[in-house]
Design an enzyme around this catalytic site. Structure first.
Site, PDB file in Angstrom:
ATOM      1  N   GLU A 115       0.842  -1.173  -0.118  1.00 58.12           N
ATOM      2  CA  GLU A 115       0.155  -0.025  -0.068  1.00 58.12           C
ATOM      3  C   GLU A 115       0.746   1.256   0.020  1.00 58.12           C
ATOM      4  OE1 GLU A 115      -1.718   0.806   3.932  1.00 58.12           O
ATOM      5  OE2 GLU A 115      -3.488   1.839   2.897  1.00 58.12           O
ATOM      6  N   ASN A 142      -6.886   6.141  -1.811  1.00 54.84           N
ATOM      7  CA  ASN A 142      -5.733   5.228  -1.663  1.00 54.84           C
ATOM      8  C   ASN A 142      -5.975   3.933  -2.465  1.00 54.84           C
ATOM      9  OD1 ASN A 142      -4.053   3.398  -0.481  1.00 54.84           O
ATOM     10  ND2 ASN A 142      -4.456   3.719   1.646  1.00 54.84           N
ATOM     11  N   LYS A 172      -9.385   2.042  -1.964  1.00 50.90           N
ATOM     12  CA  LYS A 172     -10.011   1.605  -0.587  1.00 50.90           C
ATOM     13  C   LYS A 172     -11.008   1.836   0.018  1.00 50.90           C
ATOM     14  CE  LYS A 172      -7.062   1.433   3.786  1.00 50.90           C
ATOM     15  NZ  LYS A 172      -5.855   1.726   4.498  1.00 50.90           N
ATOM     16  N   GLU A 189      -6.336   8.980   7.553  1.00 50.20           N
ATOM     17  CA  GLU A 189      -6.566   8.467   6.223  1.00 50.20           C
ATOM     18  C   GLU A 189      -8.003   8.989   6.129  1.00 50.20           C
ATOM     19  OE1 GLU A 189      -6.145   4.636   4.647  1.00 50.20           O
ATOM     20  OE2 GLU A 189      -5.096   3.958   6.414  1.00 50.20           O
ATOM     21  N   CYS A 206      -5.041  -2.932   2.895  1.00 48.08           N
ATOM     22  CA  CYS A 206      -4.655  -2.878   4.063  1.00 48.08           C
ATOM     23  C   CYS A 206      -5.755  -3.278   5.087  1.00 48.08           C
ATOM     24  CB  CYS A 206      -3.865  -1.596   4.449  1.00 48.08           C
ATOM     25  SG  CYS A 206      -3.286  -1.761   6.005  1.00 48.08           S
ATOM     26  N   ASN A 241       0.113  -1.034   5.480  1.00 49.20           N
ATOM     27  CA  ASN A 241       1.150  -0.313   6.225  1.00 49.20           C
ATOM     28  C   ASN A 241       0.575  -0.420   7.728  1.00 49.20           C
ATOM     29  OD1 ASN A 241       3.130   1.783   4.953  1.00 49.20           O
ATOM     30  ND2 ASN A 241       1.587   1.409   3.854  1.00 49.20           N
TER      31      ASN A 241
HETATM   32  N1  CDV Z   1      -2.861   1.429   6.518  1.00 55.50           N
HETATM   33  C1  CDV Z   1      -3.917   0.730   7.185  1.00 55.50           C
HETATM   34  O1  CDV Z   1      -5.094   0.650   6.803  1.00 55.50           O
HETATM   35  N2  CDV Z   1      -3.647   0.511   8.453  1.00 55.50           N
HETATM   36  C2  CDV Z   1      -4.480  -0.187   9.393  1.00 55.50           C
HETATM   37  C3  CDV Z   1      -4.643   0.292  10.708  1.00 55.50           C
HETATM   38  C4  CDV Z   1      -3.642  -0.180  11.693  1.00 55.50           C
HETATM   39  C5  CDV Z   1      -4.685   1.612  10.995  1.00 55.50           C
HETATM   40  C6  CDV Z   1      -4.374  -1.751   9.394  1.00 55.50           C
HETATM   41  O2  CDV Z   1      -5.678  -2.235   9.501  1.00 55.50           O
HETATM   42  O3  CDV Z   1      -3.571  -2.161   9.372  1.00 55.50           O
END
Ligand code: CDV
Length: 318
Positions: free
Chosen positions: A50, A113, A130, A149, A175, A200
């Protein structure tokens, strides 16, 4: 006659930290190096994390639009990313890349995203934006790290499509999406055989409070393994890992079989390529038995997406 198995060799190109000071050109060079290594390992497809072109910028609060906009791509390919598409075509390897996307439409600029799936000729097959944006929209000065985000991105507007590609049915998510069963099920109902995703994930400080790293790792594996098993699909999850600008990020990039078993997993918190031969026909067993959705679910009550990948022009690569 028995058809040959559809074995796709997939590389998960985990990235170590990306510093705020790294230029796009420097990051693209790292990605090109990983792509070349994946080609040397005979990969058909290499998956990047990501927001793979920059540091994970939602951890900082920026006031000025220009400070935020510099993390976004206004075109893909753009001047610095074009090389990735060209190298992919030269090598004959597909790739999946996560990045921050800025789109100008009639209502003004939208920011997503995003991840794209690119075929072996360097042509984009599909795009995903996303849906499950984690974190908060307001600046929280008491927090060491922000997770903005919800401030910096719009909610994805493309749903969870799948594409006929790489001799199979492929979908993407990003993610936080991987923690939600409906992400996998939306694609499972369309017959998905390979889900590729980047993440991430802070190793100890998610937006919901402190969590020991062993739990972050457990939940990462648990979500992706159950998504794979319950939908009889391969899942490839790729991290941006290591200490990025002082924030520890989870590694553990994994390639997971339709049985839910992890068949390859990263061991470092750095740039690391893991590879597995993913037999897409291995999805058939559970798709036709325990997770035969037509036979065992109640489609009239809970829905069954009958349109399969490729039946609309947008999703069809062929
Ligand atoms: N970049 C993400 O979406 N991170 C999320 C959380 C940890 C903020 C995740 O679900 O990993």
């Amino acid at each position: 006659m028995v058809e040959p198995n559809r074995v796709l060799t997939v590389g998960a190109a985990q990235l170590g930290p990306i510093a705020l000071s790294e230029t796009r050109a420097q990051v693209v060079n790292r990605l090109l190096h990983m792509m070349t290594r994946a080609h040397e390992r005979r990969c058909d497809l290499v998956v990047f994390p990501e927001l793979a072109l920059t540091s994970f910028f939602p951890r900082w609060h920026f006031d000025k639009a220009e400070d935020i906009d510099r993390f976004f791509e206004k075109s893909m390919p753009g001047p610095e990313t074009r090389l990735l598409f060209e190298r992919a075509a030269e090598l004959g390897i597909g790739f999946c890349l996560g990045f921050a996307e800025m789109v100008d439409d009639a209502d003004g600029a939208k920011r997503f995203n995003t991840s794209i799936l690119v075929d072996k000729t360097g042509v984009e097959i599909g795009r995903y934006r996303k849906v499950h944006l984690p974190g908060h929209a307001d600046y929280k000065p008491a927090r060491k790290w922000q997770h903005l985000e919800k401030a910096y991105f719009d909610v994805g507007d493309l749903g969870f499509p799948v594409w006929r590609a790489f001799d199979g049915i492929v979908g993407m998510c990003i993610c936080n999406d991987r923690r939600w069963p409906e992400t996998y099920r939306m694609m499972g109902l369309q017959g998905v055989e390979l889900i590729v995703l980047g993440y991430n994930t802070p190793a100890t400080e998610p937006p919901w409070g402190f969590e020991p790293t062993h739990l972050a790792a457990l939940h990462n594996n648990l979500s992706m393994q159950s998504g794979a098993y319950q939908n009889a699909t391969w899942v490839v999850g790729v991290a941006k890992a290591g200490r990025e600008e002082g924030c520890d990020m989870l590694g553990g990039s994994a390639i997971i079989a339709p049985t839910g078993e992890i068949v390859a997993q990263a061991r470092t918190l750095d740039d690391e390529l893991i590879v597995a031969d993913c037999d897409l026909d291995a999805c058939n067993h559970y798709k036709s038995t325990v997770f035969n959705f037509v036979e065992h679910r109640q489609p009239d009550k809970y829905g069954l997406i009958t349109e399969t990948a490729g039946s609309s022009g947008r999703r069809d690569q062929e």
